[in-house]
Design a protein around this motif. Structure first.
Motif, PDB file in Angstrom:
ATOM      1  N   LEU A   1      39.434 -51.332  -7.830  1.00 11.91           N
ATOM      2  CA  LEU A   1      40.941 -52.086  -7.277  1.00 11.91           C
ATOM      3  C   LEU A   1      41.365 -52.855  -6.675  1.00 11.91           C
ATOM      4  CD1 LEU A   1      40.698 -48.112  -5.407  1.00 11.91           C
ATOM      5  CD2 LEU A   1      42.780 -48.353  -6.809  1.00 11.91           C
ATOM      6  N   GLY A   2      40.714 -53.941  -6.948  1.00 12.64           N
ATOM      7  CA  GLY A   2      41.135 -55.189  -6.647  1.00 12.64           C
ATOM      8  C   GLY A   2      40.334 -55.890  -5.173  1.00 12.64           C
ATOM      9  N   ALA A   3      39.496 -54.971  -4.988  1.00 11.15           N
ATOM     10  CA  ALA A   3      38.479 -55.531  -3.520  1.00 11.15           C
ATOM     11  C   ALA A   3      38.094 -56.917  -3.215  1.00 11.15           C
ATOM     12  CB  ALA A   3      37.446 -54.358  -3.344  1.00 11.15           C
ATOM     13  N   ALA A   4      38.280 -57.810  -3.013  1.00 11.40           N
ATOM     14  CA  ALA A   4      37.691 -59.458  -3.598  1.00 11.40           C
ATOM     15  C   ALA A   4      36.895 -59.503  -3.601  1.00 11.40           C
ATOM     16  CB  ALA A   4      38.426 -60.389  -2.277  1.00 11.40           C
ATOM     17  N   THR A   5      36.500 -58.959  -1.824  1.00 13.29           N
ATOM     18  CA  THR A   5      34.137 -59.285  -2.003  1.00 13.29           C
ATOM     19  C   THR A   5      33.701 -57.401  -1.885  1.00 13.29           C
ATOM     20  OG1 THR A   5      34.342 -61.220  -1.105  1.00 13.29           O
ATOM     21  CG2 THR A   5      32.218 -59.676  -0.701  1.00 13.29           C
ATOM     22  N   VAL A   6      33.243 -57.202  -2.679  1.00  5.91           N
ATOM     23  CA  VAL A   6      32.224 -55.904  -2.493  1.00  5.91           C
ATOM     24  C   VAL A   6      30.660 -55.734  -2.029  1.00  5.91           C
ATOM     25  CG1 VAL A   6      31.860 -53.513  -3.638  1.00  5.91           C
ATOM     26  CG2 VAL A   6      33.865 -54.583  -4.045  1.00  5.91           C
TER      27      VAL A   6
ATOM     28  N   GLY B   1      27.767 -43.860  -3.837  1.00  3.78           N
ATOM     29  CA  GLY B   1      27.924 -45.015  -3.036  1.00  3.78           C
ATOM     30  C   GLY B   1      27.607 -45.429  -4.471  1.00  3.78           C
ATOM     31  N   LEU B   2      27.653 -45.265  -5.489  1.00  3.96           N
ATOM     32  CA  LEU B   2      27.983 -45.999  -7.066  1.00  3.96           C
ATOM     33  C   LEU B   2      29.213 -45.870  -7.682  1.00  3.96           C
ATOM     34  CD1 LEU B   2      24.147 -45.676  -8.627  1.00  3.96           C
ATOM     35  CD2 LEU B   2      24.717 -47.814  -7.492  1.00  3.96           C
ATOM     36  N   MET B   3      29.510 -44.834  -7.437  1.00  3.49           N
ATOM     37  CA  MET B   3      31.362 -44.457  -7.688  1.00  3.49           C
ATOM     38  C   MET B   3      31.921 -45.660  -6.721  1.00  3.49           C
ATOM     39  SD  MET B   3      32.762 -43.700  -9.767  1.00  3.49           S
ATOM     40  CE  MET B   3      32.325 -41.932 -10.252  1.00  3.49           C
ATOM     41  N   ALA B   4      31.537 -45.530  -5.414  1.00  2.00           N
ATOM     42  CA  ALA B   4      32.815 -46.363  -4.190  1.00  2.00           C
ATOM     43  C   ALA B   4      32.725 -47.298  -4.851  1.00  2.00           C
ATOM     44  CB  ALA B   4      31.890 -46.299  -3.139  1.00  2.00           C
ATOM     45  N   LEU B   5      31.321 -48.397  -5.102  1.00  2.00           N
ATOM     46  CA  LEU B   5      31.605 -49.449  -5.597  1.00  2.00           C
ATOM     47  C   LEU B   5      32.268 -50.023  -6.747  1.00  2.00           C
ATOM     48  CD1 LEU B   5      27.325 -50.849  -5.578  1.00  2.00           C
ATOM     49  CD2 LEU B   5      29.353 -51.247  -3.803  1.00  2.00           C
ATOM     50  N   GLN B   6      32.275 -48.765  -7.969  1.00  2.00           N
ATOM     51  CA  GLN B   6      32.780 -48.973  -9.014  1.00  2.00           C
ATOM     52  C   GLN B   6      34.146 -48.969  -8.366  1.00  2.00           C
ATOM     53  OE1 GLN B   6      31.441 -47.246 -12.300  1.00  2.00           O
ATOM     54  NE2 GLN B   6      29.937 -46.771 -10.669  1.00  2.00           N
ATOM     55  N   ILE B   7      34.896 -48.460  -7.624  1.00  2.00           N
ATOM     56  CA  ILE B   7      36.142 -47.521  -7.698  1.00  2.00           C
ATOM     57  C   ILE B   7      36.756 -48.889  -6.428  1.00  2.00           C
ATOM     58  CG2 ILE B   7      37.917 -46.245  -6.357  1.00  2.00           C
ATOM     59  CD1 ILE B   7      36.058 -44.056  -6.699  1.00  2.00           C
ATOM     60  N   ALA B   8      35.923 -49.658  -5.568  1.00  2.00           N
ATOM     61  CA  ALA B   8      36.204 -50.820  -4.709  1.00  2.00           C
ATOM     62  C   ALA B   8      37.209 -51.628  -5.890  1.00  2.00           C
ATOM     63  CB  ALA B   8      35.600 -50.851  -3.778  1.00  2.00           C
ATOM     64  N   LYS B   9      35.647 -52.118  -6.454  1.00  2.00           N
ATOM     65  CA  LYS B   9      36.526 -53.085  -7.818  1.00  2.00           C
ATOM     66  C   LYS B   9      37.337 -52.883  -8.396  1.00  2.00           C
ATOM     67  CE  LYS B   9      33.771 -56.260  -7.553  1.00  2.00           C
ATOM     68  NZ  LYS B   9      33.982 -57.274  -7.286  1.00  2.00           N
TER      69      LYS B   9
ATOM     70  N   LEU C   1      37.851 -43.960   0.035  1.00  2.00           N
ATOM     71  CA  LEU C   1      38.526 -45.465  -0.060  1.00  2.00           C
ATOM     72  C   LEU C   1      40.515 -45.807   0.349  1.00  2.00           C
ATOM     73  CD1 LEU C   1      36.123 -46.706  -2.118  1.00  2.00           C
ATOM     74  CD2 LEU C   1      36.345 -48.085  -1.045  1.00  2.00           C
ATOM     75  N   VAL C   2      40.738 -45.304  -0.766  1.00  2.00           N
ATOM     76  CA  VAL C   2      42.463 -45.313  -0.065  1.00  2.00           C
ATOM     77  C   VAL C   2      43.423 -44.239   0.387  1.00  2.00           C
ATOM     78  CG1 VAL C   2      43.808 -44.567  -2.026  1.00  2.00           C
ATOM     79  CG2 VAL C   2      42.249 -45.348  -2.866  1.00  2.00           C
ATOM     80  N   MET C   3      41.981 -42.990   0.731  1.00  2.00           N
ATOM     81  CA  MET C   3      43.758 -41.660   1.035  1.00  2.00           C
ATOM     82  C   MET C   3      43.059 -42.184   3.291  1.00  2.00           C
ATOM     83  SD  MET C   3      44.959 -40.601  -0.831  1.00  2.00           S
ATOM     84  CE  MET C   3      46.341 -39.730  -0.176  1.00  2.00           C
ATOM     85  N   ASN C   4      42.120 -42.610   3.594  1.00  2.00           N
ATOM     86  CA  ASN C   4      41.030 -42.559   4.540  1.00  2.00           C
ATOM     87  C   ASN C   4      41.293 -44.213   4.739  1.00  2.00           C
ATOM     88  OD1 ASN C   4      41.530 -39.930   6.170  1.00  2.00           O
ATOM     89  ND2 ASN C   4      40.391 -39.665   4.145  1.00  2.00           N
ATOM     90  N   GLY C   5      40.544 -44.681   3.956  1.00  2.00           N
ATOM     91  CA  GLY C   5      40.404 -46.260   4.471  1.00  2.00           C
ATOM     92  C   GLY C   5      41.408 -47.067   4.115  1.00  2.00           C
TER      93      GLY C   5
ATOM     94  N   LEU D   1      42.267 -48.900   1.577  1.00  2.00           N
ATOM     95  CA  LEU D   1      41.648 -50.237   0.845  1.00  2.00           C
ATOM     96  C   LEU D   1      43.376 -50.977  -0.024  1.00  2.00           C
ATOM     97  CD1 LEU D   1      39.996 -52.276  -0.208  1.00  2.00           C
ATOM     98  CD2 LEU D   1      39.634 -50.338  -2.022  1.00  2.00           C
ATOM     99  N   ALA D   2      43.297 -52.110   0.134  1.00  2.00           N
ATOM    100  CA  ALA D   2      44.777 -52.737  -0.124  1.00  2.00           C
ATOM    101  C   ALA D   2      44.007 -53.729  -1.151  1.00  2.00           C
ATOM    102  CB  ALA D   2      45.727 -53.878   0.665  1.00  2.00           C
ATOM    103  N   LYS D   3      44.162 -54.433  -2.299  1.00  2.00           N
ATOM    104  CA  LYS D   3      44.239 -55.551  -3.169  1.00  2.00           C
ATOM    105  C   LYS D   3      43.930 -56.649  -2.347  1.00  2.00           C
ATOM    106  CE  LYS D   3      44.717 -57.454  -7.644  1.00  2.00           C
ATOM    107  NZ  LYS D   3      46.196 -57.248  -8.651  1.00  2.00           N
ATOM    108  N   GLY D   4      42.341 -57.056  -2.290  1.00  2.00           N
ATOM    109  CA  GLY D   4      42.212 -58.425  -1.758  1.00  2.00           C
ATOM    110  C   GLY D   4      40.631 -58.177  -0.744  1.00  2.00           C
TER     111      GLY D   4
END
Length: 327
Positions: free
Chosen positions: A164-169, A154-162, A132-136, A138-141
């Motif tokens: 870190l401020g993802a607007a829509t997961v 996959g469940l961990m990825a959902l949690q990390i994305a949320k 999500l962060v190092m390769n993807g 991901l920026a807030k929003g």
């Protein structure tokens, strides 16, 4: 301390639990008395003899995630001492003892956390922060889609994305029961990639633009649909290939949407690269881990002697969260 131990080993006749020599830590390694290990998809490949590089082959002890007490440390190890409760990623975790590189050993964040819960953390946290962060990047929003969201990582990825401020997961699962639970772990939208209209559902959830970032654990025949669901100038990080390692690829669609397609694996990373991966994860996430912000449900716990049955349970793909071995 005995010179031998019980471990689940790859043999010419399949995986067997047998007595093997107990490992000793190198100068920068930690020896752990394993109390629990959790299964990862990569273990199935190793068990079947399909792994690449140094991971596979007869005599290999399975297991990438494990937790327990430190039994001994190498001469160059600092900050970790015998008796510490730790969770680690490494190799050979389906055993009574396992060694891990000191850069991949972390304190169990909560005295009340079970060994199984602790063992579920390292690979999921490290892999998905890296994706999500190092390769993807991901920026807030931004919007994110996790393909294969009902697996433990996959469940961990959902949690990390949320977090870190993802607007829509967006999370995907082809199982209705598991799909219904994705919201518990941060998914705003849950879709079924077997549904012919799934791409339209993702576009509708993102104002017609598509998601900025896709974490793809499926690959195979879903790739072209996934690109249609990706925004112009979006990124796709190829983490897994559960749907197949080869498929038709629409190069024109890829170019038209100007998608950055990024492949990741741990098989070709050096020890220093993996240490850097875990250091970055701890920098960004460890305070939240200590606060109990991240966790993966334990689907079922098997004793070490039933490692073959545990692998069969994973291969059947009916689990939700992590499968664990109690040692």
């Amino acid at each position: 301390m005995a010179d031998t131990m019980r471990a689940a080993v790859v043999t010419a006749d399949g995986v067997q639990v047998r007595e093997v020599p107990r490992p000793a830590p190198g100068p920068e390694e930690v020896l752990v008395r394993v109390r629990a290990a959790t299964l990862n998809r990569a273990d199935l490949g190793v068990a079947a003899g399909h792994a690449h590089g140094a991971m596979g082959g007869a005599g290999t002890i399975l297991g990438l995630d494990f937790a327990g007490e430190v039994a001994a440390v190498g001469s160059a190890v600092t900050g970790i001492k015998p008796g510490d409760r730790v969770t680690c990623s490494g190799a050979g975790g389906y055993a009574e003892y396992a060694v891990a590189d000191m850069g991949r050993v972390m304190p169990v964040p909560d005295r009340n956390m079970s060994w199984e819960q602790a063992a579920a953390l390292p690979v999921a946290l490290g892999t998905m922060h890296d994706a999500l962060v190092m390769n993807g990047r991901l920026a807030k929003g931004e919007s994110v889609m996790i393909l294969g969201a009902s697996s433990g990582v996959g469940l961990m990825a959902l949690q990390i994305a949320k977090f870190l401020g993802a607007a829509t997961v967006v999370g995907t699962s082809t199982d209705a029961g598991r799909r219904a639970r994705l919201a518990e772990f941060g998914a705003d939208v849950a879709v079924d990639t077997k549904d012919a209209g799934w791409v339209d559902q993702v576009l509708a959830a993102t104002g017609g633009k598509g998601v900025n970032l896709v974490i793809d654990q499926i690959s195979g025949g879903t790739i072209n649909a996934a690109m249609k669901a990706t925004a112009i100038l979006g990124r796709i990080v190829n983490v897994g290939r559960l749907g197949g390692a080869r498929a038709e690829f629409d190069f024109d669609l890829h170019a038209t949407r100007r998608i950055a397609y990024i492949g990741v694996t741990h098989r070709t990373r050096s020890r220093e690269e993996i240490r850097a991966e875990y250091a970055a994860m701890r920098r960004d996430l460890w305070a939240a881990v200590q606060e109990g912000r991240f966790g993966i449900p334990i689907d079922k716990v098997f004793p070490l002697d039933q490692a073959v049955e545990a692998l069969a349970h994973m291969k059947a793909n009916q689990h939700f969260g992590k499968i664990a071995l109690s040692v």
